[in-house]
Structure formats: structure tokens, C-alpha cells
Design an enzyme around this catalytic site. Sequence first.
Site, PDB file in Angstrom:
ATOM      1  N   ASP A 107       5.922 -13.213   3.186  1.00  0.00           N
ATOM      2  CA  ASP A 107       5.822 -11.759   3.357  1.00  0.00           C
ATOM      3  C   ASP A 107       7.213 -11.153   3.250  1.00  0.00           C
ATOM      4  O   ASP A 107       8.145 -11.642   3.894  1.00  0.00           O
ATOM      5  CB  ASP A 107       5.205 -11.386   4.698  1.00  0.00           C
ATOM      6  CG  ASP A 107       4.961  -9.883   4.769  1.00  0.00           C
ATOM      7  OD1 ASP A 107       3.980  -9.428   4.136  1.00  0.00           O
ATOM      8  OD2 ASP A 107       5.757  -9.157   5.405  1.00  0.00           O
TER       9      ASP A 107
HETATM   10  N1  LIG Z   1       9.314  -8.957  -9.172  1.00  0.00           N
HETATM   11  C1  LIG Z   1       9.750  -8.568  -7.930  1.00  0.00           C
HETATM   12  N2  LIG Z   1       8.836  -8.323  -6.948  1.00  0.00           N
HETATM   13  C2  LIG Z   1       9.337  -7.965  -5.728  1.00  0.00           C
HETATM   14  C3  LIG Z   1      10.707  -7.811  -5.465  1.00  0.00           C
HETATM   15  N3  LIG Z   1      10.841  -7.440  -4.144  1.00  0.00           N
HETATM   16  C4  LIG Z   1       9.602  -7.383  -3.616  1.00  0.00           C
HETATM   17  N4  LIG Z   1       8.705  -7.707  -4.572  1.00  0.00           N
HETATM   18  C5  LIG Z   1       7.252  -7.805  -4.445  1.00  0.00           C
HETATM   19  C6  LIG Z   1       6.853  -9.220  -4.062  1.00  0.00           C
HETATM   20  C7  LIG Z   1       5.545  -8.999  -3.398  1.00  0.00           C
HETATM   21  O1  LIG Z   1       4.527  -9.002  -4.377  1.00  0.00           O
HETATM   22  C8  LIG Z   1       5.679  -7.606  -2.796  1.00  0.00           C
HETATM   23  C9  LIG Z   1       5.913  -7.693  -1.296  1.00  0.00           C
HETATM   24  O2  LIG Z   1       4.703  -7.467  -0.637  1.00  0.00           O
HETATM   25  P1  LIG Z   1       3.980  -8.641   0.199  1.00  0.00           P
HETATM   26  O3  LIG Z   1       4.991  -9.587   0.752  1.00  0.00           O
HETATM   27  O4  LIG Z   1       3.026  -7.991   1.137  1.00  0.00           O
HETATM   28  O5  LIG Z   1       3.184  -9.460  -0.903  1.00  0.00           O
HETATM   29  P2  LIG Z   1       1.909  -8.998  -1.742  1.00  0.00           P
HETATM   30  O6  LIG Z   1       1.104  -8.003  -0.999  1.00  0.00           O
HETATM   31  O7  LIG Z   1       2.363  -8.603  -3.128  1.00  0.00           O
HETATM   32  O8  LIG Z   1       1.102 -10.345  -1.912  1.00  0.00           O
HETATM   33  P3  LIG Z   1       0.552 -11.283  -0.729  1.00  0.00           P
HETATM   34  O9  LIG Z   1       0.530 -10.449   0.529  1.00  0.00           O
HETATM   35  O10 LIG Z   1       1.519 -12.416  -0.633  1.00  0.00           O
HETATM   36  O11 LIG Z   1      -0.809 -11.696  -1.208  1.00  0.00           O
HETATM   37  O12 LIG Z   1       6.822  -6.988  -3.374  1.00  0.00           O
HETATM   38  C10 LIG Z   1      11.626  -8.070  -6.533  1.00  0.00           C
HETATM   39  O13 LIG Z   1      12.848  -7.963  -6.402  1.00  0.00           O
HETATM   40  N5  LIG Z   1      11.096  -8.453  -7.723  1.00  0.00           N
END
Ligand SMILES: Nc1nc2c(ncn2[C@H]2C[C@H](O)[C@@H](COP(=O)(O)OP(=O)(O)OP(=O)(O)O)O2)c(=O)[nH]1
Length: 218
Positions: free
Chosen positions: A80
Site C-alpha cells: 500500500d
Molecule cells: N507507475 C507508478 N504508479 C504509482 C507511482 N506512485 C504511486 N503509484 C500507484 C501504485 C498504486 O497502483 C497506486 C497506489 O495505490 P494503492 O497502494 O492503494 O494500490 P492500488 O489501489 O493501485 O492497488 P491495490 O490496492 O494494491 O490492489 O498508485 C509511481 O511513481 N509510478
Amino acid sequence: MARLVLASASPARLSVLRSAGVAPIVRVSAVDEDALAAALGPGAPPAVVVTELARAKAADVVPGLVRDSLGDDTLVVGCDSMLLVDGQLQGKPGTVEVARERWRAMAGRSADLLTGHSVLRLRDGEVVAQAADHSSTTVHFGRPTADDLEAYLASGEPLQVAGAFTLDSLGGWFVERIEGDPSSVIGIGLPLVRRLLADVGVSVARLWAANTAESPSV
Ligand SMILES: Nc1nc2c(ncn2[C@H]2C[C@H](O)[C@@H](COP(=O)(O)OP(=O)(O)OP(=O)(O)O)O2)c(=O)[nH]1
């Protein structure tokens, strides 16, 4: 076998792992992040929030793995990421207006991108070992012009990423420098995951051997 399961919907995390020689099985958790963060209370330290969210995401996909007979000699990683700005944790902006306000507050300044990581080791459907921690990387932001900021907002990218920026994509134009692990900014810190894997008895070499691009992903 040391099969790896990425408990994340994040294409960025999947891309980091694939570029690092590991083709994981992807299982998306159904954790209500806002509810869990609220349950931790307003005084919860930021590092605790991201680590507990990562733990919850990894744990959430275990029953489905066991049901699908994927619970033997399997590793599950949950993550996260949130940006800590002026003592406040920020996730994804969700709207152009919120993203614009965040950029107006952070342009020319620095903030810490915190990523929580949780690794579970499964054997015969049971969690036999687990390790969790967080990494923090200081991000120094540039000052996008009004035109550049509006164009970035219009791209839609900043709306769906923690902290309203990316390091490795369009947002990279507006990141001056970082102090810390770049992979953890993108979403999964490889050095920390390496240490957590070692804590549960698995090496990177074994992960490479068991999760090459040719290995089955279900
Ligand atoms: N490509 C890229 N993505 C980033 C960067 N910083 C943050 N992110 C993305 C990665 C994650 O998909 C999102 C952070 O949100 P979360 O940790 O809640 O993950 P997310 O909801 O996307 O997926 P998940 O909860 O793990 O199923 O932001 C970056 O520098 N580059």
C-alpha cells in the site's frame, strides 16, 4: 516451489516485478482501505497505516488461493502506497480538482512516499511465516507551469496514483530528485521485499527460478 502471488490491482507493481524477473500470479484484494484506515484511528502513525493496509491486502487473497489449490509453497505480497504531506497521508486524488489542489500544495516542496509491504508464506494452505514493514522515500517535486499542470491533469494519470504523481511515467517530468528506493515510489520496493522474503526463508534466486515468465500464472 516458491510461487509468488501479487495481491494487487496495480499495473505498476506488476510491471516492476516483471522487469525484475518475476512473473507473479495476480490476485486483487477486496480490502476497504478507507474503512481499515479509519478503524486504525486518527492517531495511527503513517507507517502503521500503510503496513497494516498491506497486511490486510495480502491476507485477503489467501482463502481464494487455498480454494484454487494454490496454497502450497506460495508467497503472497501485499502493498500500500501513500504520500505523507504536512503530516497527512494522501492516497489517490480521484478527481482533477483534488489533484490540482495537491499539486498546488506540493510543487517546489518535498514529501515522503510511504509504501507498506507484507509477505506471507503459505504451506498446505496455512500461513507458516510472515513479515511486514514499510519503506519511505523523500520525493522532491518540481514546479510545473500552469499549462503543464493542466495538461498533466488532463492526462488522467495523476487521478489514479497515490500522491497524484508518478516517477516512471508522465509525472517524471515534475520530480526533481528522490532520496530512497525508486521501486518503492512506483509501488513495490524490491530491496525491502528482498529482506522480507529472506525473513520468511526465501531468496531472490529461488523466486527467479520459480516465477519466470514461462511459469504458469492462474
Ligand atoms: N507507475 C507508478 N504508479 C504509482 C507511482 N506512485 C504511486 N503509484 C500507484 C501504485 C498504486 O497502483 C497506486 C497506489 O495505490 P494503492 O497502494 O492503494 O494500490 P492500488 O489501489 O493501485 O492497488 P491495490 O490496492 O494494491 O490492489 O498508485 C509511481 O511513481 N509510478
